[in-house]
Scaffold this active site. Structure first.
Site, short mmCIF file in Angstrom:
data_model
loop_
_atom_site.label_atom_id
_atom_site.label_comp_id
_atom_site.label_asym_id
_atom_site.label_seq_id
_atom_site.Cartn_x
_atom_site.Cartn_y
_atom_site.Cartn_z
N ARG A 256 0.86 -1.19 0.00
CA ARG A 256 0.00 0.00 0.00
C ARG A 256 0.90 1.23 0.00
O ARG A 256 1.54 1.53 1.00
CB ARG A 256 -0.88 -0.04 1.27
CG ARG A 256 -2.12 0.84 1.20
CD ARG A 256 -2.76 0.97 2.57
NE ARG A 256 -1.93 1.82 3.41
CZ ARG A 256 -1.79 1.66 4.74
NH1 ARG A 256 -2.42 0.71 5.38
NH2 ARG A 256 -1.01 2.49 5.42
N HIS A 260 -3.53 4.53 4.83
CA HIS A 260 -4.69 3.62 4.76
C HIS A 260 -5.87 4.34 4.10
O HIS A 260 -6.47 3.86 3.14
CB HIS A 260 -5.07 3.12 6.15
CG HIS A 260 -6.38 2.40 6.18
ND1 HIS A 260 -6.58 1.21 5.51
CD2 HIS A 260 -7.57 2.73 6.74
CE1 HIS A 260 -7.84 0.83 5.69
NE2 HIS A 260 -8.46 1.73 6.42
N TYR A 269 3.92 4.64 11.44
CA TYR A 269 4.12 3.22 11.74
C TYR A 269 4.89 2.44 10.68
O TYR A 269 4.99 1.23 10.75
CB TYR A 269 2.78 2.53 12.05
CG TYR A 269 1.73 2.66 10.97
CD1 TYR A 269 1.70 1.81 9.87
CD2 TYR A 269 0.74 3.66 11.04
CE1 TYR A 269 0.74 1.92 8.90
CE2 TYR A 269 -0.22 3.79 10.06
CZ TYR A 269 -0.23 2.91 8.99
OH TYR A 269 -1.18 3.04 8.02
C1 LIG Z 1 -15.74 -5.71 10.10
C2 LIG Z 1 -14.86 -4.51 10.14
N1 LIG Z 1 -13.96 -4.36 11.12
C3 LIG Z 1 -13.16 -3.27 11.14
C4 LIG Z 1 -13.26 -2.31 10.19
C5 LIG Z 1 -12.34 -1.08 10.21
N2 LIG Z 1 -11.37 -1.25 9.11
C6 LIG Z 1 -11.54 -0.61 7.94
S1 LIG Z 1 -10.34 -1.00 6.86
C7 LIG Z 1 -9.56 -2.01 7.95
C8 LIG Z 1 -8.30 -2.73 7.56
C9 LIG Z 1 -8.44 -3.50 6.29
O1 LIG Z 1 -7.19 -4.02 5.92
P1 LIG Z 1 -7.06 -4.97 4.68
O2 LIG Z 1 -8.12 -6.01 4.72
O3 LIG Z 1 -5.66 -5.45 4.62
O4 LIG Z 1 -7.39 -4.03 3.43
P2 LIG Z 1 -6.57 -2.75 2.93
O5 LIG Z 1 -7.18 -1.58 3.66
O6 LIG Z 1 -5.15 -2.93 3.30
O7 LIG Z 1 -6.78 -2.66 1.47
C10 LIG Z 1 -10.25 -2.03 9.15
C11 LIG Z 1 -9.83 -2.83 10.32
C12 LIG Z 1 -14.24 -2.49 9.17
N3 LIG Z 1 -14.40 -1.62 8.18
N4 LIG Z 1 -15.01 -3.60 9.17
#
Ligand SMILES: Cc1ncc(C[n+]2csc(CCOP(=O)(O)OP(=O)(O)O)c2C)c(N)n1
Ligand SMILES: [Mg+2]
Length: 359
Positions: A256, A260, A269
């Site tokens: 990435r 985020h 981080y």
């Molecule tokens: C069920 C749920 N838990 C927590 C969140 C908060 N949240 C949003 S994005 C994220 C991390 C996602 O990481 P990843 O699956 O690796 O996708 P990326 O953002 O890296 O593309 C979290 C914990 C959420 N949207 N839904």
């Protein structure tokens, strides 16, 4: 071909190296026009992404999840979609939307705060992107099951991040897909982070691809910054799905490159060195070098691609900003065909509160 790359042995499918050279014997036979179209879509994704970040900083767009560095994952996966297939994307998938022909103005409109922007136009089989992490995997596997019951020969795609693989929804979906041999192409963009949580804290598996083996189907890790590798794996997985061969898990190994979302600061981080190392693997630059080596790229064409992307993006911004903003009633309107009494009360309370007092 994907069986030749065993995730348990740490093997990863890569077709283009960092300088854009293709490995002999692995290059897909794509016509020049298709290759150029893939590049145009990567550029459009990058330009539209940079614009979204600017709009957010100007207060013209809400929180936005950047696709920077994911262009090969997104456009490569979408390039395997055929007429009749379905796609269940997530919040970091602008390149999928654009490559499948979704209007950018609608996509922007959603991120500007109006869910009307996610109402997929007729003729496009795209489910609204999922914000709840991993929920889309269940939806996609359910759609795959429906296709099996109706004996339809189609592939159902879903994309998700590395963090999604820690969710129950992911495991339930994988299990169901394996048992019922649903026609799913499940693509994990392993971009090394789930917000600030690094991949090493997400799973003790050596790869994400190998998780498929425990569910009784194939998994392959591909270089997610190599659009030809993503295209080849996704195309083969989709063909297998349509032919009744069941699901496949593809782990697209990437990084990435941005924060985020616009409400994050990744500098807190992770190191500059990591970022610098991954900049050298830029998926757009790599594919550009490949096109150059095939005589399909020159400065004049690049200029026209960039200008076309910039114009499309400006038109989309104007289109999105000309649309109505969401009303409070919109927040309540679409869950039920007819609004139940409790929800009607909540709507009335909210409207009264915003007018300066509770009922
Ligand atoms: C069920 C749920 N838990 C927590 C969140 C908060 N949240 C949003 S994005 C994220 C991390 C996602 O990481 P990843 O699956 O690796 O996708 P990326 O953002 O890296 O593309 C979290 C914990 C959420 N949207 N839904
Ligand atoms: Mg991630």
């Amino acid at each position: 071909m994907i069986e030749r790359f065993d995730p348990l042995k740490g093997e990863r499918l890569q077709i283009l190296d960092e300088s854009g050279r293709a490995r002999p014997g692995l290059e897909p036979a794509l016509p020049p026009a298709d290759l150029r179209r893939m590049y145009e879509r990567m550029v459009l994704t990058r330009v539209a992404d940079a614009k979204a970040l600017k709009l957010q900083r100007q207060g013209r767009m809400g929180t936005f999840a950047s696709s920077l560095g994911h262009e090969a994952c997104q456009v490569g996966t979408a390039s395997a979609v055929a007429a009749g297939d379905w796609f269940f994307p997530y919040f970091r998938d602008m390149g999928v939307y654009l490559a499948l022909g979704y209007p950018l103005a609608d996509y922007y409109h959603y991120w500007m705060g109006n869910e009307a922007g996610l109402r997929t136009p007729d003729g496009l089989n795209i489910f609204p992107l999922a914000i709840p992490v991993a929920s889309q995997v269940l939806h996609a596997v359910g759609a795959g099951m429906a296709a099996n019951i109706r004996k339809l020969r189609l592939a159902v795609f879903s994309t998700f991040g590395d963090g999604a693989t820690s969710e129950g929804d992911f495991h339930e979906g994988m299990n169901y897909a394996g048992v019922f041999r649903t026609p799913n192409v499940l693509v994990c963009y392993n971009n090394q982070f789930a917000i600030s949580v690094p991949r090493s804290r997400q799973t003790a598996s050596a790869t994400i691809a190998q998780k498929a083996l425990a569910y009784g189907f194939g998994g392959v890790q591909v270089d997610g910054n190599d659009i030809l590798a993503v295209h080849a794996a996704a195309t083969e997985a989709a063909e297998r799905a349509r032919a009744g061969g069941g699901p496949t898990l593809i782990e697209a190994f990437t990084y990435r490159m941005g924060d985020h979302t616009t409400s994050d600061d990744a500098a807190r981080y992770r190191s500059k060195d990591d970022l610098a190392a991954w900049e050298k693997r830029d998926p757009v630059v790599r594919f550009r070098l490949y096109l150059g080596s095939k005589g399909l790229w020159d400065e004049a064409w690049e200029k026209s691609v960039q200008e076309a992307a910039a114009e499309a993006v400006e038109n989309a911004v104007a289109g999105a900003e000309a649309r109505p903003t969401a009303t409070v009633a919109d927040l309540f309107a679409y869950t039920y065909a007819a609004m139940p009494p409790g929800l009607k009360d909540e709507l009335a309370d909210t409207e009264a509160f915003l007018k300066g007092g509770l009922r």
